[in-house]
Design a protein around this motif. Structure first.
Motif, short mmCIF file in Angstrom:
data_model
loop_
_atom_site.label_atom_id
_atom_site.label_comp_id
_atom_site.label_asym_id
_atom_site.label_seq_id
_atom_site.Cartn_x
_atom_site.Cartn_y
_atom_site.Cartn_z
N LEU A 175 7.16 -3.33 13.07
CA LEU A 175 5.98 -3.05 13.88
C LEU A 175 4.93 -2.29 13.07
O LEU A 175 3.72 -2.55 13.22
CB LEU A 175 6.36 -2.26 15.12
CG LEU A 175 7.14 -3.03 16.18
CD1 LEU A 175 7.58 -2.11 17.31
CD2 LEU A 175 6.31 -4.19 16.71
N LEU A 176 5.35 -1.37 12.21
CA LEU A 176 4.40 -0.67 11.34
C LEU A 176 3.71 -1.64 10.39
O LEU A 176 2.49 -1.56 10.18
CB LEU A 176 5.12 0.42 10.54
CG LEU A 176 5.40 1.72 11.24
CD1 LEU A 176 6.27 2.62 10.35
CD2 LEU A 176 4.11 2.43 11.60
N VAL A 177 4.47 -2.55 9.81
CA VAL A 177 3.89 -3.52 8.88
C VAL A 177 2.92 -4.45 9.62
O VAL A 177 1.81 -4.69 9.14
CB VAL A 177 5.00 -4.33 8.17
CG1 VAL A 177 4.42 -5.49 7.40
CG2 VAL A 177 5.78 -3.41 7.25
N ILE A 194 5.90 0.53 1.41
CA ILE A 194 6.05 1.94 1.80
C ILE A 194 6.12 2.06 3.32
O ILE A 194 6.95 2.81 3.85
CB ILE A 194 4.89 2.78 1.23
CG1 ILE A 194 5.06 2.91 -0.28
CG2 ILE A 194 4.81 4.15 1.88
CD1 ILE A 194 3.86 3.49 -1.00
N LEU A 195 5.28 1.32 4.04
CA LEU A 195 5.32 1.37 5.50
C LEU A 195 6.64 0.83 6.04
O LEU A 195 7.13 1.32 7.05
CB LEU A 195 4.15 0.58 6.09
CG LEU A 195 2.82 1.30 6.07
CD1 LEU A 195 1.72 0.36 6.55
CD2 LEU A 195 2.85 2.54 6.92
N PHE A 196 7.21 -0.17 5.37
CA PHE A 196 8.50 -0.69 5.82
C PHE A 196 9.62 0.32 5.58
O PHE A 196 10.50 0.50 6.42
CB PHE A 196 8.83 -2.01 5.13
CG PHE A 196 10.10 -2.63 5.64
CD1 PHE A 196 10.09 -3.35 6.82
CD2 PHE A 196 11.28 -2.47 4.96
CE1 PHE A 196 11.25 -3.91 7.31
CE2 PHE A 196 12.45 -3.02 5.43
CZ PHE A 196 12.44 -3.75 6.62
N LEU A 197 9.59 1.01 4.45
CA LEU A 197 10.66 1.94 4.11
C LEU A 197 10.53 3.30 4.81
O LEU A 197 11.51 4.04 4.89
CB LEU A 197 10.71 2.15 2.60
CG LEU A 197 11.11 0.92 1.78
CD1 LEU A 197 11.03 1.24 0.30
CD2 LEU A 197 12.49 0.44 2.16
N LEU A 198 9.35 3.61 5.32
CA LEU A 198 9.09 4.92 5.91
C LEU A 198 10.06 5.31 7.02
O LEU A 198 10.59 6.43 6.99
CB LEU A 198 7.64 4.98 6.41
CG LEU A 198 7.17 6.32 6.95
CD1 LEU A 198 7.19 7.37 5.84
CD2 LEU A 198 5.78 6.18 7.54
N PRO A 199 10.37 4.47 8.02
CA PRO A 199 11.33 4.89 9.05
C PRO A 199 12.71 5.20 8.50
O PRO A 199 13.37 6.16 8.95
CB PRO A 199 11.38 3.71 10.01
CG PRO A 199 10.13 2.96 9.77
CD PRO A 199 9.78 3.17 8.33
N PHE A 200 13.15 4.44 7.51
CA PHE A 200 14.47 4.68 6.93
C PHE A 200 14.50 6.00 6.17
O PHE A 200 15.48 6.75 6.25
CB PHE A 200 14.86 3.51 6.00
CG PHE A 200 14.98 2.20 6.72
CD1 PHE A 200 16.11 1.88 7.45
CD2 PHE A 200 13.94 1.28 6.68
CE1 PHE A 200 16.22 0.67 8.11
CE2 PHE A 200 14.03 0.08 7.34
CZ PHE A 200 15.17 -0.23 8.06
N VAL A 201 13.45 6.29 5.44
CA VAL A 201 13.36 7.54 4.69
C VAL A 201 13.31 8.72 5.65
O VAL A 201 13.99 9.73 5.45
CB VAL A 201 12.14 7.54 3.75
CG1 VAL A 201 11.90 8.89 3.14
CG2 VAL A 201 12.31 6.48 2.67
N ALA A 212 14.66 -0.94 11.69
CA ALA A 212 14.08 -2.18 11.16
C ALA A 212 12.98 -2.70 12.08
O ALA A 212 11.93 -3.15 11.61
CB ALA A 212 15.17 -3.23 10.97
N ILE A 213 13.18 -2.62 13.39
CA ILE A 213 12.16 -3.06 14.34
C ILE A 213 10.92 -2.17 14.23
O ILE A 213 9.79 -2.67 14.21
CB ILE A 213 12.73 -3.09 15.77
CG1 ILE A 213 13.75 -4.21 15.90
CG2 ILE A 213 11.62 -3.22 16.80
CD1 ILE A 213 14.56 -4.19 17.17
N ILE A 214 11.13 -0.86 14.14
CA ILE A 214 10.00 0.06 13.98
C ILE A 214 9.26 -0.25 12.68
O ILE A 214 8.03 -0.25 12.64
CB ILE A 214 10.49 1.52 14.04
CG1 ILE A 214 10.97 1.85 15.44
CG2 ILE A 214 9.39 2.48 13.60
CD1 ILE A 214 11.71 3.18 15.55
#
Length: 87
Positions: free
Chosen positions: A50-52, A10-17, A45-47
């Protein structure tokens, strides 16, 4: 084990969503390939990474048993199952 994995996904997909919601709100065309230039996708992807990594550091420091505790694994006592605990 599924909760930590789901948290990281979820944290990885959050910026894209969030970017897709932004595109939808500005009527820019979410499914239009020109709305997703490679520069924006790489930045997202970089953001996301960094979240992960930040969540890995957070969970490593602030979750689990407190320092100095002893883990007692699950075992059988008098024919009854006793779950693992920390003391």
């Amino acid at each position: 084990m599924i909760r930590p994995i789901a948290t990281e996904v979820i944290l990885f997909l959050l910026p894209f969503v969030l970017f897709a919601v932004f595109l939808w709100a500005t009527k820019a065309g979410v499914m239009d390939p020109q709305s997703w230039p490679i520069r924006h996708v790489m930045t997202l992807a970089i953001i996301a990474l960094l979240l992960v990594l930040g969540s890995f550091a957070y969970f490593a420091n602030y979750s689990g048993a407190p320092p100095g505790t002893t883990y007692i694994p699950a075992h059988m006592e008098n024919g009854k199952f006793v779950p693992g605990t920390t003391k």
